[in-house]
Design a protein around this motif. Structure first.
Motif, short mmCIF file in Angstrom:
data_model
loop_
_atom_site.label_atom_id
_atom_site.label_comp_id
_atom_site.label_asym_id
_atom_site.label_seq_id
_atom_site.Cartn_x
_atom_site.Cartn_y
_atom_site.Cartn_z
N TYR A 1 6.64 13.47 9.68
CA TYR A 1 6.84 12.03 9.55
C TYR A 1 7.06 11.39 10.92
CZ TYR A 1 7.52 13.62 4.81
OH TYR A 1 7.33 14.21 3.61
N ASP B 1 13.14 9.45 -0.74
CA ASP B 1 12.46 8.85 -1.88
C ASP B 1 13.38 8.83 -3.11
OD1 ASP B 1 10.60 7.81 -3.51
OD2 ASP B 1 9.31 9.58 -3.59
N GLU C 1 7.27 5.27 4.94
CA GLU C 1 7.15 6.55 4.26
C GLU C 1 8.47 6.87 3.58
OE1 GLU C 1 4.66 8.24 2.88
OE2 GLU C 1 3.73 8.24 4.86
N GLN D 1 3.89 10.76 12.62
CA GLN D 1 3.23 9.57 12.05
C GLN D 1 3.84 8.29 12.59
OE1 GLN D 1 3.07 10.04 7.70
NE2 GLN D 1 0.88 9.95 8.08
N PRO E 1 10.59 13.33 0.40
CA PRO E 1 11.21 13.94 -0.79
C PRO E 1 12.72 14.11 -0.60
CG PRO E 1 9.19 15.07 -0.24
CD PRO E 1 9.44 14.09 0.87
N TYR F 1 8.44 0.76 11.96
CA TYR F 1 8.03 1.81 11.01
C TYR F 1 9.30 2.22 10.26
CZ TYR F 1 5.68 6.05 9.34
OH TYR F 1 5.11 7.02 8.56
#
Lengths: 330, 388, 290
Positions: free
Chosen positions: B207, B168, B194, B210, B197, B163
């Motif tokens: 996160y 970003d 993922e 996840q 921001p 993962y």
């Protein structure tokens, strides 16, 4: 309402002479600083128009200038539009966006207005940062300046570009003064003093605010489009809320609601930053202390203090009571 | 900040052989952030650069005058300062640049004016790809380069499902992209990705939950600076390190932040181009000298500065003294430094260097880096670079 | 990706944890505004100061708990200095001037932390007592985060009690409602301002001390938290405890679940919500005054 007092005219003339004189005498880096001052001056004129005369203290103006910069960059460098049209397009786009923000925020006041404009500014920032077509964090390059070779001017030359930016400051100033003296500007002053009264007189308050905010946005857009041409590169940092915060500081430092004051503030701020920055990397500390000192002195900024001093001198010489200038509801 | 330091480095050497031809003075513009979020990086690069000039100065007849300017990590400010260095101070060469945004802003200007620029940090792939220039030589790293060898290595360790997480923005996407490319080629599977921001994420909890739910064997991330510290601490606090080992790009547990991360960083395995524990003579000498001067271990950023100075000295030792000849000579430097054997790829002007896989482990005084593997140097693909 | 119930419990706890951290910061700010009608933009800088003090104290004299106590006191002391030196003199200058003074303070405090502590991040560890995870509602959740949630709820309870049930609380509520009237009733409003300002500062220091082991202690941490805190108090409505907790919960939930459900939108989402609230309720959800 905005008035041209003899003092303001004198200060303007002095600034113009100093600016043009410096443009011809300055070294290379001096011209960079002059251009930076000019671009900031246009932005703070736009901000003073809404904050000083309409009480609309905006934290979106940095982002609006950024939208102007990106608008110019996208049109000119990405879409290949001719620079003059790209410039007008960027100004129009920013104006439209500002009008919408002004219309939506018109009901908010005080801190709520500040926060609402901040929210829209941050939305623009995030949108541009995260949309790949705008180049993300790395920004966009390959931007050209206007081609004024028909007038025999090469804008790639630093001196010519600095002079061009000074001319744009004059244009922006004239536009601000014109708007503020027009019917719209008078309505805005009325709204600033009492919204209820103006509403009772049959005025659509939100429309007045939105129109002025939109016009102010166009001027901010001009500032941004010039910044894009100056650096020939745009990056999301241009839209950061701290740019708006700094612009607000400059307006207050110079004198809110005087139009001339913010010009003085822009010159003072940029020169202070560079002079202190040359000595220490902690220039924020010095700027912060200067800001506190200016506000603590209770004067309406540098130019406001000068106006007050001249006003007192004159009052001392001629005893009859003078109509007191309302120094914007700071 | 404008500090002018006369480094009369030919110093002792020339006093004994006075008849040597009058030494050239090279004006160096140092373009780094000394305020703003990357101030710590700027300071480390400058310390490394000055140490490099001191250490290797005797190898050339040239003397160096360094003019340092603060970019504040703002492209407009950096561009104004770069113009000042090039047009007013007339520097012969520029060194520095931490953020890719700043590099993008000054790129055209440097290329157009023909001033050699030694990039001492900014890693965006385009700078030595589509946007490459014969005047821009990168002595630091490229985003893909640091992560690409790690994909193959990790797959070789038997890790099948990964993962990934990164901020970003361009660097985050390129770092992860480099890893994913080789990891998938080696048969690995990316079960989730993922991008958070950039510089706005305080809480990585959502996160991490996840990542945990994704069914991955391991997590691979790129974070740097304050975000790296928050991320590593929060990863550890969820107790994920046991069931879901954390791998990353070397910046995650850089010597610059590892003290702040504390025990949370223990056991994290990362791929980087430099750690202070690389076992070679040049590195031992560098670490000792840097520690003596700055009272802390050097980071990869310090080594960028140090090697930039070394490259510049090597270039001037060939007789290069003006912008054109320096640019040419910089493209041909090659030496064994703290990072191992380095050279410049003539096709892209990017550095070619080995990548070290290291684990952060508890040492005698605090955390230290244990090098697990040294992966051979590979030149980046040209990525559309056409040198003119 | 499908998720089981445990996943959502975990995310709900994450949302609550973020909310409580923001609540600690915003409650001081919002009550100061309610009473004194100005927004102390330097609140974030005071929070950073708290984090730095806590991290230094914990590092030097061994112990998170010492830091947790010293940091609020140190920041409250800073508050006393600021109040005596700046804020009191600015009382009559109008809100804009006060906002600008605090804006100047942001600049000054930011560089002061850089001068004192340098640019490299400071270390700060979770105390031994709160290491590891606790099993709760079927999920393993970090003990420290549960502590943050518990501390936030405790502060909320204490403030609710003080504001709602005690004499000083009644005085503060009176001051928020109408300070001139409160002064007429014999309440020493100046002293009330002073006390509330210092308590607000102490809470900012407490938030900094709590955040230090969770986040990174860097000079710009104050600037980074400022915007989220302002969003919280404006959504909630200025001046009220209810607004601060409501705003903090909304922010925590939107950020956390936004990151999970709509990652592409997550950074725009909260601003869009703020804009929506301000357009429909121009003074926030629970303003202290109508």
């Amino acid at each position: 309402m905005f008035r041209h007092t003899p003092l303001r005219v004198a200060a303007l003339a002095l600034l113009a002479v100093a600016g043009i004189g410096y443009a011809f005498g300055a070294s290379y880096f001096g011209l960079e600083i002059l251009t930076e001052i000019a671009i900031l001056a246009i932005l703070v004129l736009a901000l003073d128009m809404v904050a000083g005369f309409g009480g609309m203290v905006s934290l979106a103006h940095g982002a609006l200038a950024g939208v102007g910069a990106y608008g110019y960059a996208m049109l000119q460098a990405q879409a290949g539009v001719a620079p003059p049209i790209a410039l007008l397009g960027a100004i129009g786009l920013t104006g439209a966006l500002a009008w919408a923000i002004g219309a939506v925020c018109a009901r908010s006041h005080g801190i709520y207005f500040i926060m609402a404009t901040l929210a829209f500014g941050q939305m623009a920032y995030s949108y541009i940062f995260e949309t790949p077509v705008f180049g993300g964090d790395d920004g966009l390059g390959g931007i050209s300046r206007l081609d004024l070779s028909v007038l025999g001017l090469d804008l790639m030359d630093s001196r010519n570009f600095a002079l061009f930016c000074l001319a744009m400051v004059a244009l922006a100033y004239a536009a601000c003064a014109f708007v503020l003296r027009s019917g719209l500007g008078r309505s805005l002053s009325g709204v600033h003093e009492s919204e209820q009264r103006m509403r009772a007189l049959g005025l659509t308050v939100w429309r007045v605010k939105a129109h002025v905010f939109g016009l102010s946005g166009m001027i901010a857009g001009l500032s941004g489009a010039l910044a894009a041409q100056h650096i020939m590169y745009v990056s999301p940092g241009l839209l950061s809320w701290t740019v708006s915060g700094e612009a607000l500081v400059v307006v207050i430092l110079g004198g809110l609601g005087t139009l001339v004051g913010p010009l003085v503030g822009a010159a003072f701020f940029v020169v202070l930053k560079h002079e202190v920055g040359a000595i220490t990397p902690y220039w924020h500390l010095v700027t912060g202390l200067v800001l506190i000192a200016v506000v603590m002195s209770r004067a309406n900024g540098i130019f406001g203090a000068l106006e007050a001093w001249v006003g007192r001198r004159r009052a001392a010489r001629q005893p009859q009571p003078l109509a007191k200038e309302v120094p914007g509801n700071a | 900040m404008t500090t002018i330091t006369k480094a009369a480095l030919a110093g002792l050497a020339t006093t004994f052989c006075v008849e040597t031809a009058s030494a050239e003075q090279i004006d160096v513009g140092l373009l780094l952030p000394f305020s703003g979020v990357y101030a710590a990086l700027g300071n480390d690069i400058e310390a490394g650069f000055r140490l490099g000039l001191d250490t290797f100065g005797a190898e050339t007849d040239a003397t160096f005058e360094v003019i340092a300017e603060d970019t504040e990590v703002k492209p407009p400010v950096a561009l104004a300062k770069a113009r000042k260095l090039m047009l007013q101070d007339n520097v012969d060469v520029m060194v520095g640049i931490v953020s890719s945004g700043v590099l993008g802003a000054v790129r055209d200007m440097v290329d157009g004016a023909g001033v050699p620029l030694i990039v001492a940090n900014a890693g965006n792939d385009e700078a030595t790809g589509v946007d490459c220039s014969p005047y821009i030589t990168r002595i630091s790293f490229s985003n893909g380069q640091v992560n690409r060898p790690m994909g193959t290595w990790l797959a070789g360790q038997g890790v099948e499902k990964v993962y990934t997480l990164a901020p970003d923005y361009a660097a985050g996407r390129q770092m992860i992209g480099g890893f994913v490319e080789t990891f998938e080629a080696a048969g690995g599977e990316i079960v989730g990705q993922e991008f958070t921001p950039f510089q706005q994420t305080q809480d990585f909890g959502p996160y991490l939950a996840q990542a945990k739910a994704s069914g991955a064997d391991a997590v691979y991330v790129f974070y740097a600076g304050g975000e790296a510290i928050s991320f590593v601490k929060q990863y550890d606090s969820f107790g994920l390190k046991g069931e879901l080992p954390l791998y990353g790009s070397g910046f995650l547990t850089s010597p610059l932040y590892v003290a702040a991360e504390g025990p949370a960083a223990e056991g994290v395995i990362a791929a980087g181009h430099y750690v202070p524990t690389i076992d070679n003579e040049a590195n031992a000498a560098f670490v000792q000298a840097f520690e003596a001067e700055n009272d802390r271990l050097p980071s990869e950023f310090a080594v960028h500065g140090y090697d930039a100075a070394r490259a510049l000295i090597e270039a001037t030792a060939t007789g290069a003294a003006d912008r054109e000849s320096l640019a040419q000579a910089l493209r041909e430097v090659s030496f064994g430094g703290p990072r191992g054997q380095l050279s410049i790829d003539p096709a892209t002007n990017n550095i070619v260097q080995p990548i070290h896989v290291y684990e952060t482990v508890a040492g005698e005084d605090g955390l230290t880096q244990k090098v697990l593997a040294t992966l051979p140097a590979e030149a980046d693909p040209a990525n559309g670079c056409e040198m003119n | 990706m499908t998720h089981d119930a445990g996943f959502w419990v975990l995310q709900a706890l994450n949302a609550l944890q973020l909310s409580m951290l923001l609540f600690l910061l915003s409650v001081g700010l919002t009550v100061i505004f309610g009473l004194m009608h100005f927004v102390n933009l330097a609140h974030g800088a005071l929070y950073a100061l708290g984090a730095y003090v806590a991290a230094s104290v914990a590092g030097a004299w061994g112990g998170f708990w010492v830091g947790l106590i010293v940091a609020p006191i140190a920041v409250a002391a800073m508050g006393v200095v600021l109040y005596g030196g700046l804020i009191r003199r600015m009382r009559r200058s109008g809100p804009m001037a006060q906002v600008l003074v605090t804006f100047g303070l942001i600049f000054a405090l930011l560089d002061l932390t850089r001068i004192i502590w340098g640019d490299v991040a400071l270390a700060s560890d979770v105390p031994a007592l709160l290491e590891g995870q606790v099993r709760l509602l079927g999920v393993d959740y970090p003990a420290y985060r549960l502590f943050v949630i518990g501390l936030g709820l405790a502060v909320l309870a204490v403030l609710a009690f003080v504001l709602g049930r005690t004499q000083i609380g009644a005085m503060i509520r009176a001051g928020v409602d109408n300070d001139a009237m409160a002064a007429c009733l014999g309440i020493d409003v100046e002293r009330l301002f002073f006390v509330v300002f210092c308590v607000g500062c102490a809470l900012a220091g407490l938030a900094g001390a709590v955040a230090a082991p969770l986040l990174s202690v860097t000079p710009d941490m104050g600037l980074q938290i400022l915007i989220p805190v302002l969003i919280v108090i404006v959504i909630g409505g200025l001046g009220s405890l209810k607004g601060a907790i409501a705003g903090a919960l909304i922010y925590g939930v939107v950020q956390t679940f936004g990151a999970v459900l709509a990652p592409q939108l997550s950074s725009v989402l909260i601003y869009a919500l703020l804009a929506l609230v301000l357009v429909t309720r121009p003074t926030g959800l629970f303003p202290a005054k109508g």
